[in-house]
Write a protein that holds these residues in place. Structure first.
Motif, PDB file in Angstrom:
ATOM      1  N   GLY A  80       0.800  -0.879  -0.390  1.00  0.00           N
ATOM      2  CA  GLY A  80      -0.206   0.046   0.145  1.00  0.00           C
ATOM      3  C   GLY A  80       0.633   1.506   0.017  1.00  0.00           C
ATOM      4  O   GLY A  80       2.307   1.309  -0.645  1.00  0.00           O
ATOM      5  N   LEU A  81       0.171   2.067   0.582  1.00  0.00           N
ATOM      6  CA  LEU A  81       1.035   3.831   1.183  1.00  0.00           C
ATOM      7  C   LEU A  81       2.345   3.326   1.990  1.00  0.00           C
ATOM      8  O   LEU A  81       2.242   2.999   2.797  1.00  0.00           O
ATOM      9  CB  LEU A  81       0.185   4.838   1.479  1.00  0.00           C
ATOM     10  CG  LEU A  81      -0.989   5.133  -0.166  1.00  0.00           C
ATOM     11  CD1 LEU A  81      -1.927   5.786   0.707  1.00  0.00           C
ATOM     12  CD2 LEU A  81      -0.524   5.371  -1.437  1.00  0.00           C
ATOM     13  N   SER A  82       2.981   4.202   1.721  1.00  0.00           N
ATOM     14  CA  SER A  82       4.242   4.648   2.859  1.00  0.00           C
ATOM     15  C   SER A  82       4.672   5.954   2.458  1.00  0.00           C
ATOM     16  O   SER A  82       4.491   6.441   1.926  1.00  0.00           O
ATOM     17  CB  SER A  82       5.337   3.595   2.398  1.00  0.00           C
ATOM     18  OG  SER A  82       5.846   3.753   1.393  1.00  0.00           O
ATOM     19  N   LEU A  83       4.548   6.649   3.451  1.00  0.00           N
ATOM     20  CA  LEU A  83       5.186   7.593   3.982  1.00  0.00           C
ATOM     21  C   LEU A  83       6.944   7.381   4.379  1.00  0.00           C
ATOM     22  O   LEU A  83       6.961   6.775   5.417  1.00  0.00           O
ATOM     23  CB  LEU A  83       4.768   8.538   5.031  1.00  0.00           C
ATOM     24  CG  LEU A  83       4.880   9.760   5.728  1.00  0.00           C
ATOM     25  CD1 LEU A  83       4.428  11.183   4.541  1.00  0.00           C
ATOM     26  CD2 LEU A  83       4.337  10.491   6.586  1.00  0.00           C
ATOM     27  N   LEU A  84       8.139   8.537   3.542  1.00  0.00           N
ATOM     28  CA  LEU A  84       8.862   8.316   4.364  1.00  0.00           C
ATOM     29  C   LEU A  84       9.395   9.977   4.993  1.00  0.00           C
ATOM     30  O   LEU A  84       9.360  11.316   4.280  1.00  0.00           O
ATOM     31  CB  LEU A  84      10.255   8.284   3.372  1.00  0.00           C
ATOM     32  CG  LEU A  84      11.740   8.755   3.480  1.00  0.00           C
ATOM     33  CD1 LEU A  84      12.526   7.221   4.521  1.00  0.00           C
ATOM     34  CD2 LEU A  84      12.295   8.246   2.238  1.00  0.00           C
TER      35      LEU A  84
END
Length: 45
Positions: free
Chosen positions: A29-33
């Motif tokens: 799914g989505l990921s945030l760095l």
């Protein structure tokens, strides 16, 4: 801060610790760095 089950706009706006945050789908799914920049602010991508 506790890691969320889903990424929401309010979580992304308020997170202030570097790291990788996912939406709980195990890499599918989505990921945030969130990374620190040289001027002391955070970069979110």
């Amino acid at each position: 801060m506790k890691r969320p089950k889903i990424l929401s706009a309010s979580f992304v706006r308020t997170i202030n610790r570097p790291g990788r945050y996912g939406d709980g789908r195990g890499g599918h799914g989505l990921s945030l760095l969130v990374k620190p920049m040289t001027n002391g602010r955070l970069s979110k991508s």
